[in-house]
Design an enzyme around this catalytic site. Structure first.
Site, PDB file in Angstrom:
ATOM      1  N   GLY A   1       0.824  -1.200   0.000  1.00  0.00           N
ATOM      2  CA  GLY A   1       0.000   0.000   0.000  1.00  0.00           C
ATOM      3  C   GLY A   1       0.853   1.242   0.000  1.00  0.00           C
TER       4      GLY A   1
ATOM      5  N   ASN B   1       2.392   0.383  10.231  1.00  0.00           N
ATOM      6  CA  ASN B   1       1.715  -0.911  10.190  1.00  0.00           C
ATOM      7  C   ASN B   1       1.710  -1.605  11.557  1.00  0.00           C
ATOM      8  OD1 ASN B   1       1.874  -3.584   7.661  1.00  0.00           O
ATOM      9  ND2 ASN B   1       0.155  -2.740   8.778  1.00  0.00           N
TER      10      ASN B   1
ATOM     11  N   ASN C   1       2.109  -9.112   8.076  1.00  0.00           N
ATOM     12  CA  ASN C   1       0.760  -8.678   7.705  1.00  0.00           C
ATOM     13  C   ASN C   1       0.654  -8.605   6.189  1.00  0.00           C
ATOM     14  OD1 ASN C   1      -1.013  -5.550   7.704  1.00  0.00           O
ATOM     15  ND2 ASN C   1      -1.891  -7.573   7.847  1.00  0.00           N
TER      16      ASN C   1
ATOM     17  N   SER D   1     -13.591   3.860  13.683  1.00  0.00           N
ATOM     18  CA  SER D   1     -12.900   4.771  14.591  1.00  0.00           C
ATOM     19  C   SER D   1     -11.393   4.563  14.547  1.00  0.00           C
ATOM     20  CB  SER D   1     -13.406   4.587  16.029  1.00  0.00           C
ATOM     21  OG  SER D   1     -12.996   3.335  16.559  1.00  0.00           O
TER      22      SER D   1
ATOM     23  N   ARG E   1       0.184   8.046   6.278  1.00  0.00           N
ATOM     24  CA  ARG E   1       0.375   7.291   5.043  1.00  0.00           C
ATOM     25  C   ARG E   1       0.583   8.238   3.861  1.00  0.00           C
ATOM     26  NH1 ARG E   1      -0.975   1.521   5.427  1.00  0.00           N
ATOM     27  NH2 ARG E   1      -0.627   1.548   3.178  1.00  0.00           N
TER      28      ARG E   1
ATOM     29  N   HIS F   1      -8.604  -5.931   7.925  1.00  0.00           N
ATOM     30  CA  HIS F   1      -7.316  -6.409   7.424  1.00  0.00           C
ATOM     31  C   HIS F   1      -6.176  -6.177   8.411  1.00  0.00           C
ATOM     32  CE1 HIS F   1      -4.808  -7.886   4.228  1.00  0.00           C
ATOM     33  NE2 HIS F   1      -4.095  -6.787   4.142  1.00  0.00           N
ATOM     34  N   TRP F   2      -6.375  -5.291   9.368  1.00  0.00           N
ATOM     35  CA  TRP F   2      -5.310  -4.916  10.294  1.00  0.00           C
ATOM     36  C   TRP F   2      -5.604  -5.422  11.701  1.00  0.00           C
ATOM     37  CZ3 TRP F   2      -5.030   0.869   8.459  1.00  0.00           C
ATOM     38  CH2 TRP F   2      -4.238   0.941   7.294  1.00  0.00           C
TER      39      TRP F   2
END
Length: 281
Positions: free
Chosen positions: A38, A46, A103, A174, A184, A261-262
């Site tokens: 990304g 991350n 990840n 949130s 990012r 995803h995280w």
């Protein structure tokens, strides 16, 4: 910073082909945190809730892979081979064996390394990582919703697209804060060469994805393996982790409800406890 908190070191190291940026903290058994892909992805963004927490128990190494963060841009010769980069990093830091925590894209590196260099991996932990095969129930005629947003953000890394990116990564909105989106965006803007390099791989004749060639070798993984997946992952569907855990002999799966995803960000406390307990046995 109190005397009890792990001391962070922000460093660069010259590997045979790349200058790599990494964060190091803590002492003990080495644990390498491998970030996902990304635009603007870095080890620090991350794994922001994990570096300090895990460094209370382990020697934590969190590198930016070539093409991300403050590391050199990847290239077609060796830069896209993250397994080779990881092994070079371990060699340079005199680490014979480490636990790998990956990840998404970082999980691909962790799996690939566990197959190619089993003697270098003590434990394998992944979150939201694709399996090296085509899934039966995942979208087969195009990218998932999350991947479509990620690819669009690479082409147009605007503040609005970065906000959409962090939103699609999370179930709990949130967690998709403006601060995270801005971090990012700032990291992406700082390295336009990284963005151009990523986008260049989609020009010309598509090349086979080397990772898919490992499908028959997943069963050979000997490291104790923990596969974590968010039930609500819109980037890499849960089916991927179910496939992996049925094929890796010494493995277990944790499925987190209300999680995207995280996992390491949305369920940070539980994630850090799972990792610590799994490595300590």
């Amino acid at each position: 910073m109190t005397a009890q908190e792990p001391r962070y070191s922000d460093r660069f190291i010259d590997l045979p082909n790349f200058r790599v940026h990494y964060i190091e903290a803590g002492t003990g058994h080495p644990v390498v945190l491998l970030h996902g892909a990304g635009p603007g992805a870095t080890s620090s963004t991350n794994f922001s809730p994990s570096i300090g927490a895990l460094a209370e128990h382990f020697r934590v190494i969190a590198p930016d892979m070539p093409g991300w963060g403050e590391s050199d841009t990847q290239n077609d010769d060796t830069g896209r081979d993250h397994t080779a980069v990881l092994i070079a990093l371990l060699d340079a830091l005199d680490i014979p064996r480490a636990a790998l925590v990956g990840n998404s894209m970082g999980g691909i590196t962790a799996f690939s390394t566990s197959i190619a260099h089993p003697d270098r991996v003590s434990h394998l932990i992944t979150m939201g990582t694709p399996a090296p095969t085509v899934m039966s129930f995942s979208p087969g005629n195009g990218p998932t919703e999350g991947m479509a947003v990620l690819l669009h953000a690479y082409r147009e890394p605007t503040a609005e697209n970065m906000k959409r990116l962090v939103q699609v990564m999370c179930f709990d909105q949130s967690m998709a804060t403006d601060e995270l989106a801005q971090a990012r965006a700032k990291a992406a803007e700082a390295r336009p060469d990284h963005l151009a390099n990523w986008n260049s791989q989609f020009t010309g004749t598509p090349a086979p994805w080397p990772y898919l060639q490992l499908a028959d070798k997943v069963r050979s993984i000997t490291a104790p393996t923990l596969v974590i997946h968010g039930r609500d992952d819109r980037v890499v569907p849960l089916e991927n982790s179910l496939h992996l855990v049925t094929r890796i002999p010494n493995s277990r799966a944790i499925v987190l409800n209300r999680c995207g995803h995280w996992a390491q960000i949305e369920h940070a406390a539980e994630f850090n406890q799972l990792v610590t307990s799994f490595i300590n046995g």
